[in-house]
Design an enzyme around this catalytic site. Sequence first.
Site, PDB file in Angstrom:
ATOM      1  N   ASP A 194      -2.386  -1.578  10.258  1.00 33.31           N
ATOM      2  CA  ASP A 194      -2.629  -1.568   8.801  1.00 33.31           C
ATOM      3  C   ASP A 194      -3.262  -2.857   8.278  1.00 33.31           C
ATOM      4  O   ASP A 194      -3.603  -2.941   7.098  1.00 33.31           O
ATOM      5  CB  ASP A 194      -1.308  -1.360   8.036  1.00 33.31           C
ATOM      6  CG  ASP A 194      -0.816   0.084   8.106  1.00 33.31           C
ATOM      7  OD1 ASP A 194      -1.639   0.984   8.323  1.00 33.31           O
ATOM      8  OD2 ASP A 194       0.399   0.303   7.948  1.00 33.31           O
ATOM      9  N   LYS A 217       0.852  -1.196   0.000  1.00 34.32           N
ATOM     10  CA  LYS A 217       0.000   0.000   0.000  1.00 34.32           C
ATOM     11  C   LYS A 217       0.885   1.241   0.000  1.00 34.32           C
ATOM     12  O   LYS A 217       2.048   1.208   0.432  1.00 34.32           O
ATOM     13  CB  LYS A 217      -0.947   0.019   1.208  1.00 34.32           C
ATOM     14  CG  LYS A 217      -0.268   0.133   2.592  1.00 34.32           C
ATOM     15  CD  LYS A 217       0.043   1.538   3.048  1.00 34.32           C
ATOM     16  CE  LYS A 217       0.817   1.551   4.364  1.00 34.32           C
ATOM     17  NZ  LYS A 217       1.522   2.796   4.642  1.00 34.32           N
TER      18      LYS A 217
END
Length: 288
Positions: A135, A9
Amino acid sequence: MLYVKAPAKINLTLDVLYKRPDNFHEVEMVMTTVDLADRISLESREDGVIQIISTDNFVPNDHRNFAYQAARLIKDTYGIRQGVSITIEKEIPIAAGLAGGSSDAAATLKGLNELWDLGLSIDELAELGAKIGSDVSFCVYGGTALATGRGEKIKELPAPPNCWVVLAKPKIGVSTAEVYGGLKVEGLQHPNTQQMIQAIETKDYELLCSSLGNVLETVTFKLHPEVVMLKEQMKRFGADATLMSGSGPTVFGLVDSEARVSRIYNGLRGFCEEVYAVRILGERNTLA
């Protein structure tokens, strides 16, 4: 044997609002997945052992590994007697601000849900992921999202405008805890998260470029001046906009022209070993 992709990401925005009583920071982040991924293979075993095998010697093969923690959490929560061999083929740089470990954990959760036929929904897997790391919930969903809380509250967003992403990681490791520890929330210049969301929703590439922002740059740049240099070089080679991802040290540049991508890539390769030219994925994952 079951195979699952674990994409990296990048943060399009990263804002820290305040420090919470539980010592976590309250954050507001817009994140999206890119086409750089680890490959996770899972094989059930009858002896109950969780085994981690990795192509990278820097990846821990014990309880420090997020994929190990994901398997342990599934086993403990649902009383699974079987073990699993987890092979991690690393493509995402380690300790880079790209959520490689979190994405490996998310892929493990999704893969074991299928391998052990648990029938869990993606929301249930994301809730489990939040127990592993901030995350992991985002990585379970993938795509593009606004993450709030300590990063575990996820609101889906549409895919950003299509573009290239050039990633470059200098030869240093950055401690996320050290970066957050050095952050002074008072007096921060906060990114405009709502403007970023508007840019994504209206597919406005120029507005997206002008809305990038990461408050952790202030700390990492002081600790590692080479990250500032890398960001400046990337801009000089022709990136439309540049930003550090997460707590760093990886810097990314957004580019809407394929011709410029190779120029930036080749320019950076002159002094940085880990450089990648990838596309934004931007779409949400399906289960496993």
